[in-house]
Design an enzyme around this catalytic site. Sequence first.
Site, mmCIF file in Angstrom:
data_model
loop_
_atom_site.group_PDB
_atom_site.id
_atom_site.type_symbol
_atom_site.label_atom_id
_atom_site.label_comp_id
_atom_site.label_asym_id
_atom_site.label_seq_id
_atom_site.Cartn_x
_atom_site.Cartn_y
_atom_site.Cartn_z
ATOM 1 N N LYS A 33 1.781 9.919 -0.736
ATOM 2 C CA LYS A 33 3.173 9.684 -0.341
ATOM 3 C C LYS A 33 3.719 8.413 -1.010
ATOM 4 O O LYS A 33 4.838 8.407 -1.520
ATOM 5 C CB LYS A 33 3.226 9.569 1.187
ATOM 6 C CG LYS A 33 4.610 9.547 1.782
ATOM 7 C CD LYS A 33 4.600 10.097 3.193
ATOM 8 C CE LYS A 33 4.013 9.160 4.224
ATOM 9 N NZ LYS A 33 4.901 8.026 4.513
ATOM 10 N N ASP A 40 -2.457 2.238 7.681
ATOM 11 C CA ASP A 40 -2.002 3.571 8.100
ATOM 12 C C ASP A 40 -3.139 4.427 8.665
ATOM 13 O O ASP A 40 -2.890 5.478 9.253
ATOM 14 C CB ASP A 40 -1.377 4.320 6.911
ATOM 15 C CG ASP A 40 -0.063 3.687 6.472
ATOM 16 O OD1 ASP A 40 0.546 2.950 7.262
ATOM 17 O OD2 ASP A 40 0.351 3.950 5.326
ATOM 18 N N ARG A 96 1.353 10.315 12.197
ATOM 19 C CA ARG A 96 -0.067 9.939 12.165
ATOM 20 C C ARG A 96 -0.683 9.955 13.569
ATOM 21 O O ARG A 96 -1.881 10.210 13.716
ATOM 22 C CB ARG A 96 -0.246 8.561 11.517
ATOM 23 C CG ARG A 96 0.251 8.537 10.083
ATOM 24 C CD ARG A 96 -0.352 7.410 9.272
ATOM 25 N NE ARG A 96 0.461 7.160 8.091
ATOM 26 C CZ ARG A 96 0.467 7.920 6.994
ATOM 27 N NH1 ARG A 96 -0.316 8.985 6.923
ATOM 28 N NH2 ARG A 96 1.240 7.614 5.976
ATOM 29 N N GLN A 125 5.959 -2.586 0.912
ATOM 30 C CA GLN A 125 7.362 -2.161 0.864
ATOM 31 C C GLN A 125 8.268 -3.334 0.505
ATOM 32 O O GLN A 125 9.190 -3.202 -0.295
ATOM 33 C CB GLN A 125 7.777 -1.549 2.202
ATOM 34 C CG GLN A 125 7.047 -0.238 2.488
ATOM 35 C CD GLN A 125 7.340 0.309 3.863
ATOM 36 O OE1 GLN A 125 8.068 -0.295 4.643
ATOM 37 N NE2 GLN A 125 6.762 1.461 4.172
HETATM 38 C C1 S3P Z 1 3.698 1.683 2.136
HETATM 39 C C2 S3P Z 1 3.382 0.445 2.623
HETATM 40 C C3 S3P Z 1 2.887 0.218 4.001
HETATM 41 C C4 S3P Z 1 2.423 1.503 4.642
HETATM 42 C C5 S3P Z 1 3.418 2.612 4.426
HETATM 43 C C6 S3P Z 1 3.554 2.904 2.947
HETATM 44 C C7 S3P Z 1 4.191 1.799 0.758
HETATM 45 O O1 S3P Z 1 3.946 -0.310 4.776
HETATM 46 O O2 S3P Z 1 2.211 1.306 6.023
HETATM 47 O O3 S3P Z 1 3.012 3.789 5.081
HETATM 48 O O4 S3P Z 1 4.211 2.925 0.207
HETATM 49 O O5 S3P Z 1 4.565 0.778 0.180
HETATM 50 P P1 S3P Z 1 4.283 -1.887 4.843
HETATM 51 O O6 S3P Z 1 4.848 -2.293 3.539
HETATM 52 O O7 S3P Z 1 5.291 -1.993 5.965
HETATM 53 O O8 S3P Z 1 2.995 -2.552 5.165
#
Ligand code: S3P
Length: 420
Positions: free
Chosen positions: A22, A307, A380, A162
């Site tokens: 994803k 996750d 999840r 993110q």
């Molecule tokens: C992700 C970063 C994580 C993760 C999310 C996907 C990404 O979040 O929990 O499911 O693809 O950059 P955070 O950046 O809030 O840690």
Amino acid sequence: MTRFSVEGPTPLRGRLRVPGDKSISHRALMLAARAEGTSRVRGLSDGDDVLRTAAAMIAMGAVIDGEQITGGRLHEPGAVIDLGNSGTGIRLLAGLCAGLPWLSVLTGDESIARRPMDRIAAPLRQMGAAIDGRAGGRFTPLVIRGGDVHGVDYTPPVASAQVKSAVLLAGLAASGETVVREQVATRSHTEEMLKAAGADITLHRVGPGLVARLRPSRLHAFEIDVPGDPSQAAFWVVGACIIPGSDVVVENVYVGPGRAGFLDVLERMGADVALENHRGQVADIRARHSALSATVVSGPEIPSLVDEIPALAVAAMTAEGSTVFRDAAELRVKETDRVASITSELSALGARAEPLSDGLVIHGGKAASGGEVNSHGDHRIAMALAVAGLAGEGTTTIEGWEAVGTSYPAFAEHLASLTR
Ligand code: S3P
């Protein structure tokens, strides 16, 4: 709301492929839309989160025809963009839009409306973008007046791929260099994929941290085979580890940096897991049942498995001793407050689970007892509860099963193929 029931104990046996990763799928769509020319992207996730990002890129002018994505001619979106349940979709897109000279309005579902957006609004404002939203930009909808941004030297206050990615995507169009200094490294897909698309970016490890330096860059078209999602593989791997008689191979899974921490934890617990056919950042994961013992999951390993904590908590239920997850306050701002949703729903299946301010404790040695539980709209949590039910006794019914569509629409079908 739909319900889904499983019977336990039911061993899992066989080989399967999970949906495309994803995190990589969101980035592939956004970078291909931003790149000049036609990229080829194979194996995108078929979950709703990624479909929303694809629709967003189309609304901004990308052309998607099967595996081919033609970008480079983006324009102001003519309507509000709805990213559904996707935190990655909305936060990364906010970064991309901050670098583009127009107005974008981004929103999502009721879960997204509760999740913090100030973590991206703050650095994007520092770069010169105008960002507004409810509560001064802390919550969606987000209104972004982008363009005319300049580089920053930013140290994110939370370990979040993110946040890092939003800043880097804005940095593509900034004047001057953008530096992101992570105290604890998170998944590096954005940096790696930017490089593959021709961006001028360098990465340096500093202790447990990671420093990315990006110069403003034009992207060229690229090709990518999206590997299987380790976060989805984790449900089958944990299931195989805890259900007697199981033997599962999940093929073609991404096991690169920042994503495979759950395998280290399972190994520490005494699980029978192995990587087969390992090539680059991809491998097949084989998992078989064995007795588990408790462990402590904390510190810099948390971002590499954040996750997977719902699935690992289910593994902890069957382990001998008390497993502690800490330094994981981020769990409280995921699709649900996962400290609350994991502890309440696993307790409803007979687990002894305690919340902590920054994590949880699972006192193990007790298989799930069956019962009625709720996903709380969190994909999840729904899948973790299904695995708990398969490992437990009797019937487990999960209310709010439709949440799995966010990331793994074929979960029930794949489960049927492993229990046949
Ligand atoms: C992700 C970063 C994580 C993760 C999310 C996907 C990404 O979040 O929990 O499911 O693809 O950059 P955070 O950046 O809030 O840690």
